[in-house]
Design an enzyme around this catalytic site. Structure first.
Site, PDB file in Angstrom:
ATOM      1  N   THR A 147       0.833  -1.201   0.000  1.00 58.76           N
ATOM      2  CA  THR A 147       0.000   0.000   0.000  1.00 58.76           C
ATOM      3  C   THR A 147       0.868   1.253   0.000  1.00 58.76           C
ATOM      4  OG1 THR A 147      -1.774  -1.125   1.133  1.00 58.76           O
ATOM      5  CG2 THR A 147      -1.617   1.230   1.539  1.00 58.76           C
ATOM      6  N   VAL A 202     -13.190  -5.028   1.720  1.00 56.26           N
ATOM      7  CA  VAL A 202     -12.621  -3.672   1.774  1.00 56.26           C
ATOM      8  C   VAL A 202     -11.744  -3.612   3.020  1.00 56.26           C
ATOM      9  CG1 VAL A 202     -13.149  -1.224   2.061  1.00 56.26           C
ATOM     10  CG2 VAL A 202     -14.567  -2.636   0.556  1.00 56.26           C
ATOM     11  N   GLY A 203     -10.576  -3.021   2.886  1.00 54.95           N
ATOM     12  CA  GLY A 203      -9.653  -2.946   4.019  1.00 54.95           C
ATOM     13  C   GLY A 203      -9.786  -1.649   4.797  1.00 54.95           C
ATOM     14  N   THR A 256      -0.420   1.151   6.842  1.00 54.32           N
ATOM     15  CA  THR A 256      -0.292   0.005   5.934  1.00 54.32           C
ATOM     16  C   THR A 256      -0.138  -1.248   6.769  1.00 54.32           C
ATOM     17  OG1 THR A 256       1.034  -1.073   4.242  1.00 54.32           O
ATOM     18  CG2 THR A 256       2.210   0.437   5.703  1.00 54.32           C
ATOM     19  N   GLY A 287      -5.281  -5.018   7.072  1.00 55.42           N
ATOM     20  CA  GLY A 287      -6.330  -4.026   7.266  1.00 55.42           C
ATOM     21  C   GLY A 287      -7.391  -4.369   8.293  1.00 55.42           C
TER      22      GLY A 287
HETATM   23  N1  ASP Z   1      -3.920  -2.127   4.603  1.00 51.81           N
HETATM   24  C1  ASP Z   1      -4.177  -2.684   3.293  1.00 51.81           C
HETATM   25  C2  ASP Z   1      -5.471  -3.455   3.344  1.00 51.81           C
HETATM   26  O1  ASP Z   1      -5.673  -4.204   4.260  1.00 51.81           O
HETATM   27  C3  ASP Z   1      -3.086  -3.562   2.793  1.00 51.81           C
HETATM   28  C4  ASP Z   1      -1.703  -3.009   2.895  1.00 51.81           C
HETATM   29  O2  ASP Z   1      -1.435  -2.087   3.632  1.00 51.81           O
HETATM   30  O3  ASP Z   1      -0.848  -3.521   2.184  1.00 51.81           O
HETATM   31  O4  ASP Z   1      -6.234  -3.362   2.430  1.00 51.81           O
END
Ligand code: ASP
Length: 357
Positions: A222, A251-252, A273, A276
């Site tokens: 992310t 959805v994160g 990040t 999520g």
């Molecule tokens: N936080 C993001 C999600 O869960 C993934 C990530 O940070 O790589 O959608």
């Protein structure tokens, strides 16, 4: 499973930059008594991340590492240019995130991870610390730069969060160009999905998005930015393809205001990040701001406590970049690495990838 694996390096993996980033731009004056005072120069700062996860130096060639560093620096300089000219923190975070979305290296925009069905679905959010206005989109498939659409939701609609086809209908109405879903595809992410599918076949069961596959598997990636402009306003922006192999419209945390993205001039700007689901349950970004608002914690203490203690105890993995109104930056993470960087008012760039940086 994640908890024990990552508890070990936790202590070593905090990078806090408790410095006034604008110091480089301040002038020093000596008075007759010899004491030194600093005349206030323009204070502005920008920090970015390109995802946290299993990022190890031994899995990366010097050429690969150089490519990541180059794009991170390009994103920092794009935002810095705007801030140096007196532009807004909102414009700066959008400029930085757009560079990272356009790079195939990161899990946002081009190069995002695949869903279980072999498509790409993108989430993004932005928040203005001066007004606490926010905009977010989830599950969009045809928007080249989802962060631009999140900003449009904030500025041209009465809503905060739009999803899927509705968000894209709004985008069309707003004159956004639509790109085919294939625009986002990369061989590397396709191979990642195939590896997960093969593992599911072996196990005879679904591998939930976020379950550790093997060392070196790049689950995360992310991107995000936080900025402080010369007017003293904070902003945060985050953009992602979510978790590889996600299903059922998952959805994160990224588009959930207060979970993966938050900004308030009274406290700080945060972009997260990591896994999520844990960031949503821990309301991580807002929790950092709340420790500052209600408990009087410093940015450093608040960010470190929420990531290294609370999130870690929940079993969540990841990190944040956070910035306060004085230009202090905190970047704690409990994974092996996090692509990250900051730039001060004088244009000095610092980039880190591993826990040891
Ligand atoms: N936080 C993001 C999600 O869960 C993934 C990530 O940070 O790589 O959608």
């Amino acid at each position: 499973m994640h908890t024990l694996q990552f508890l070990r390096p936790v202590g070593a993996l905090i990078l806090v930059v408790p410095v006034l980033l604008a110091l480089g731009a301040c002038e020093r004056h000596e008075d007759a008594g010899g004491s030194v005072a600093r005349a206030a120069g323009p204070t502005f700062a920008l920090a970015i991340h390109g995802g946290a996860g299993t990022i190890r130096q031994r899995d990366m060639t010097p050429e690969q590492e150089a490519r990541y560093r180059a794009v991170l620096e390009q994103a920092l300089r794009a935002g810095h240019r705007i801030l140096a000219e007196g532009g807004t923190s909102l414009d700066a975070v959008v400029a930085a995130v757009t560079v990272l979305e356009d790079s195939p290296l990161f899990n946002a925009g081009k190069g995002a991870v695949f869903t279980h069905e072999g498509t790409v679905e993108l989430d993004a959010a932005i928040m203005d610390g001066a007004t606490r206005n926010a905009g977010a989109v989830a599950g969009v498939k045809h928007i080249r730069n989802p962060i631009l659409l999140a900003r449009r939701v904030m500025e041209a609609s009465p809503h905060v969060l739009m999803i899927g086809e509705g968000a894209e209908a709004f985008a069309r109405e707003q004159g956004f160009e639509m790109v085919p879903n294939e625009y986002f595809y990369t061989d590397r992410r396709r191979a990642q999905l195939e590896q997960i599918r093969a593992r599911e076949d072996d196990l005879g069961r679904a591998v939930p998005a976020g379950e550790t596959l093997s060392p070196g598997a790049d689950k995360f990636g992310t991107v995000g930015a936080v900025a402080l402009d010369q007017a003293g306003n904070l902003a945060a922006a985050t953009s992602t393809g979510g978790m590889a192999n996600k299903r059922f419209g998952r959805v994160g945390d990224v588009p959930v205001i207060g979970a993966g993205t938050y900004a308030d001039n009274a406290t700080c700007a945060v972009s997260a990040t990591g896994h999520g689901e844990y960031f949503i349950r821990g309301v991580v970004a807002h929790d950092i701001a709340a420790m500052m608002a209600y408990g009087g914690a410093t940015l450093e203490t608040a960010a470190r406590t929420v990531i290294m203690e609370k999130l870690t105890a929940m079993g969540g993995t990841g990190g944040v970049i956070a910035l306060d109104r004085q230009g202090n930056v905190a970047m704690p993470f409990n994974t092996e690495g996090m692509y990250r960087g900051h730039i001060d008012a004088a244009g000095n760039v610092t980039i880190g990838i591993y826990g040891t940086d």
